[in-house]
Design an enzyme around this catalytic site. Structure first.
Site, PDB file in Angstrom:
ATOM      1  N   CYS A   1      13.451   4.562   7.702  1.00 12.81           N
ATOM      2  CA  CYS A   1      13.021   4.279   6.326  1.00 12.81           C
ATOM      3  C   CYS A   1      13.260   2.796   6.068  1.00 12.81           C
ATOM      4  O   CYS A   1      13.338   2.005   7.011  1.00 12.81           O
ATOM      5  CB  CYS A   1      13.730   5.191   5.326  1.00 12.81           C
ATOM      6  SG  CYS A   1      15.525   5.038   5.304  1.00 12.81           S
TER       7      CYS A   1
ATOM      8  N   ASN B   1      17.783   2.584   5.348  1.00 11.12           N
ATOM      9  CA  ASN B   1      18.607   3.467   6.206  1.00 11.12           C
ATOM     10  C   ASN B   1      19.877   3.941   5.497  1.00 11.12           C
ATOM     11  O   ASN B   1      20.918   4.139   6.118  1.00 11.12           O
ATOM     12  CB  ASN B   1      18.954   2.760   7.535  1.00 11.12           C
ATOM     13  CG  ASN B   1      19.548   3.695   8.585  1.00 11.12           C
ATOM     14  OD1 ASN B   1      20.424   3.298   9.356  1.00 11.12           O
ATOM     15  ND2 ASN B   1      19.113   4.927   8.637  1.00 11.12           N
TER      16      ASN B   1
ATOM     17  N   CYS C   1      19.214   6.261   2.595  1.00  6.19           N
ATOM     18  CA  CYS C   1      18.793   7.462   1.848  1.00  6.19           C
ATOM     19  C   CYS C   1      17.981   8.413   2.727  1.00  6.19           C
ATOM     20  O   CYS C   1      18.498   9.404   3.243  1.00  6.19           O
ATOM     21  CB  CYS C   1      17.983   7.073   0.608  1.00  6.19           C
ATOM     22  SG  CYS C   1      18.908   6.109  -0.605  1.00  6.19           S
ATOM     23  N   ARG C   2      16.683   8.125   2.878  1.00  2.00           N
ATOM     24  CA  ARG C   2      15.785   9.112   3.483  1.00  2.00           C
ATOM     25  C   ARG C   2      16.031   9.356   4.965  1.00  2.00           C
ATOM     26  O   ARG C   2      16.140  10.515   5.396  1.00  2.00           O
ATOM     27  CB  ARG C   2      14.328   8.666   3.285  1.00  2.00           C
ATOM     28  CG  ARG C   2      13.886   8.676   1.847  1.00  2.00           C
ATOM     29  CD  ARG C   2      12.599   7.900   1.660  1.00  2.00           C
ATOM     30  NE  ARG C   2      12.803   6.469   1.824  1.00  2.00           N
ATOM     31  CZ  ARG C   2      11.858   5.558   1.782  1.00  2.00           C
ATOM     32  NH1 ARG C   2      10.600   5.941   1.622  1.00  2.00           N
ATOM     33  NH2 ARG C   2      12.137   4.284   1.905  1.00  2.00           N
ATOM     34  N   SER C   3      16.076   8.280   5.769  1.00  2.00           N
ATOM     35  CA  SER C   3      16.172   8.527   7.221  1.00  2.00           C
ATOM     36  C   SER C   3      17.532   9.093   7.646  1.00  2.00           C
ATOM     37  O   SER C   3      17.562   9.967   8.527  1.00  2.00           O
ATOM     38  CB  SER C   3      15.787   7.283   8.028  1.00  2.00           C
ATOM     39  OG  SER C   3      16.649   6.210   7.781  1.00  2.00           O
TER      40      SER C   3
ATOM     41  N   ASP D   1      10.184   6.448  -1.781  1.00  2.00           N
ATOM     42  CA  ASP D   1      11.416   5.657  -1.831  1.00  2.00           C
ATOM     43  C   ASP D   1      12.243   6.116  -3.036  1.00  2.00           C
ATOM     44  O   ASP D   1      11.802   6.021  -4.179  1.00  2.00           O
ATOM     45  CB  ASP D   1      11.021   4.175  -1.983  1.00  2.00           C
ATOM     46  CG  ASP D   1      12.215   3.244  -1.903  1.00  2.00           C
ATOM     47  OD1 ASP D   1      13.342   3.698  -2.191  1.00  2.00           O
ATOM     48  OD2 ASP D   1      12.013   2.071  -1.560  1.00  2.00           O
TER      49      ASP D   1
HETATM   50  P1  4NP Z   1      15.884   4.295   1.939  1.00  2.00           P
HETATM   51  O1  4NP Z   1      16.070   3.843   0.400  1.00  2.00           O
HETATM   52  O2  4NP Z   1      14.813   3.411   2.513  1.00  2.00           O
HETATM   53  O3  4NP Z   1      15.461   5.721   1.850  1.00  2.00           O
HETATM   54  O4  4NP Z   1      17.238   4.103   2.605  1.00  2.00           O
HETATM   55  C1  4NP Z   1      16.247   2.512   0.042  1.00  2.00           C
HETATM   56  C2  4NP Z   1      17.497   1.926   0.179  1.00  2.00           C
HETATM   57  C3  4NP Z   1      17.692   0.605  -0.198  1.00  2.00           C
HETATM   58  C4  4NP Z   1      16.622  -0.116  -0.710  1.00  2.00           C
HETATM   59  C5  4NP Z   1      15.373   0.464  -0.834  1.00  2.00           C
HETATM   60  C6  4NP Z   1      15.189   1.783  -0.433  1.00  2.00           C
HETATM   61  N1  4NP Z   1      16.818  -1.460  -1.123  1.00  2.00           N
HETATM   62  O5  4NP Z   1      15.873  -2.063  -1.665  1.00  2.00           O
HETATM   63  O6  4NP Z   1      17.905  -2.033  -0.933  1.00  2.00           O
END
Ligand code: 4NP
Length: 132
Positions: A9, A12, A14-16, A127
């Site tokens: 993702c 790294n 949340c989703r992945s 996201d």
């Molecule tokens: P992820 O979520 O891609 O599912 O881990 C996010 C975590 C951090 C950010 C964006 C999405 N960020 O902008 O820092």
């Protein structure tokens, strides 16, 4: 032979790592933990070294799943190590495509939505970071 799967993702956190933890639990329950290696990474390295977002950890814990992953950025060597690299949304998919060193590596990249049997309307895993 081990099947090696990497979820990717953006951050790294949340989703992945959630997908990684869930697939690990599912393969353990199926008695197949030894036949797969599962990891996750982010296309953005700004959260490297961090534990997963507390909101995602709480959501996983509520379902009996512990998330212990530490965030890391995806790297070109991941295309050698992993058989399947699964992107959570189109931006991650395109970033992976740019990082892939050659055509063989590009053929390892998939979109998570390709594996969804329910919710076929979903075009990606959205996201969650700012939207909750
Ligand atoms: P992820 O979520 O891609 O599912 O881990 C996010 C975590 C951090 C950010 C964006 C999405 N960020 O902008 O820092």
């Amino acid at each position: 032979m081990k099947q090696r799967i990497l979820f990717v993702c953006l951050g790294n956190i949340c989703r992945s790592p959630a997908a990684e933890a869930m697939l690990r639990v599912l393969t353990e329950r199926a008695g197949k933990a030894d036949s797969v290696e599962i990891d996750s990474a982010g296309t953005y390295g700004g959260h490297s070294g961090e534990r997963s977002d507390p909101r995602m950890r709480r959501a996983a814990a509520a379902r009996g799943i512990e998330m212990t992953h530490r965030a890391r950025q995806v790297r070109e060597e991941d295309f050698d190590r992993f058989d399947m690299i699964i992107a959570m949304d189109d931006n991650n998919y395109e970033a992976l495509f740019r990082l892939a060193p050659d055509r063989e590596a590009q053929q390892k990249i998939f979109r998570f939505r390709e594996f969804l049997s329910h919710n076929p309307d979903w075009s990606c895993i959205p996201d969650p970071y700012y939207e909750g």
